[in-house]
Design a protein around this motif. Structure first.
Motif, PDB file in Angstrom:
ATOM      1  N   SER A 163       6.595  -5.137  -1.363  1.00  0.00           N
ATOM      2  CA  SER A 163       7.200  -3.803  -1.359  1.00  0.00           C
ATOM      3  C   SER A 163       6.697  -2.942  -0.205  1.00  0.00           C
ATOM      4  CB  SER A 163       6.929  -3.089  -2.682  1.00  0.00           C
ATOM      5  OG  SER A 163       5.556  -2.869  -2.866  1.00  0.00           O
ATOM      6  N   PHE A 188       9.005   3.541  -0.590  1.00  0.00           N
ATOM      7  CA  PHE A 188      10.363   4.078  -0.509  1.00  0.00           C
ATOM      8  C   PHE A 188      10.457   5.159   0.561  1.00  0.00           C
ATOM      9  CE2 PHE A 188      13.894   6.768  -1.834  1.00  0.00           C
ATOM     10  CZ  PHE A 188      14.869   5.851  -2.167  1.00  0.00           C
ATOM     11  N   GLU A 192       9.860   2.547  -5.827  1.00  0.00           N
ATOM     12  CA  GLU A 192       9.893   1.182  -5.294  1.00  0.00           C
ATOM     13  C   GLU A 192      10.311   0.183  -6.369  1.00  0.00           C
ATOM     14  OE1 GLU A 192       7.470   3.770  -2.838  1.00  0.00           O
ATOM     15  OE2 GLU A 192       7.259   3.236  -4.953  1.00  0.00           O
TER      16      GLU A 192
END
Length: 256
Positions: free
Chosen positions: A68, A71, A100
């Motif tokens: 990840s 965001f 995320e």
């Protein structure tokens, strides 16, 4: 005095909306007869969640096999604009949350149909929408009006105009909104639950949402430490769930 005014505004708001009378009746019953049940099994689940908990990044890697990226970095401009819109909003609602997790759940499932309960500013909606728009999909959301704050018009206020064509927002309680959503989309790819925090509310909604979730879809529930509804649900269905500790609270997530 402030609390009395808020309650009065809320009651007047309900009385002006006949479509909300069923939820008003449920709230009256809950507040008179079932107040303690809202926290049923809380200590049991807090102990369990604490023993299971890991980070959002670890769960995304484990379940989705994705590394990840924050965001706020992937969607820097959207995040910047949304943050300013939240700052400018005259009422206080829920903050960003685990963006995320929601975004990568949608990417992992190639989501075309996502259901969320609870919208507030619209942060979770934004995280889902930037993914489903890639596949011309749809986000179906359920959120009660903010009757006590005169803030109804601000629900979802951070969602950009260009993404709203991929979004349908139902403004009633889950028990009224979800049947309407299921009528439009019987099967979904991702579920994100963040609405009624009571044991009874969760217990009802989890079952309905689980039925609609396709095999391989992702189920996410915020604030699972409020009571034991999520833990009990997972045990009932023999679900192996991951638990995320996020800003002092717990999120449950599993792949069906």
């Amino acid at each position: 005095m402030g609390e009395i005014l808020r309650v009065s505004k809320t009651l007047i708001g309900y009385l002006k909306r006949p479509d909300l009378y069923p939820e008003l009746g449920r709230k009256i019953i809950k507040n008179i007869f079932n107040r303690k049940s809202a926290f049923r099994g809380k200590q049991k689940t807090l102990t369990w969640a604490n023993s299971q908990a890991t980070t959002q990044e670890n769960v995304i890697k484990k379940l989705f096999d994705i590394k990840s990226i924050p965001f706020a970095e992937v969607f820097a401009e959207d995040f910047k604009i949304a943050t300013q819109k939240e700052k400018d909003c005259p009422i206080k609602m829920g903050g960003p949350g685990a963006l995320e997790l929601i975004y990568y759940a949608c990417e992992f499932t190639n989501a075309k149909s996502v259901i969320e309960t609870g919208v507030a500013y619209g942060w979770s909606s934004l995280a889902a929408l930037v993914s489903v728009e890639k596949r011309d999909g749809k986000l179906y959301s359920s959120d009660m009006p903010y009757l006590g704050q005169n803030g109804d018009q601000y629900v979802g206020c951070i969602v950009p105009e260009n993404l709203k064509k991929f979004w349908k927002l139902h403004r009633q309680a889950d028990r009224e909104s979800l049947p309407k959503i299921f009528a439009e989309s019987a099967v979904c790819d991702v579920v994100h639950y963040d609405s009624d925090k009571s044991y009874e509310g969760r217990n009802w909604a989890y079952e309905q949402l689980y039925k609609s979730l396709r095999k391989g879809g992702v189920f996410i529930s915020d604030d699972i430490g409020d009571n034991s509804a999520y833990q009990d649900f997972c045990e009932k269905h023999s679900i192996k769930t991951e638990v995320i500790e996020y800003e002092g609270k717990y999120i449950g997530v599993f792949v069906k």
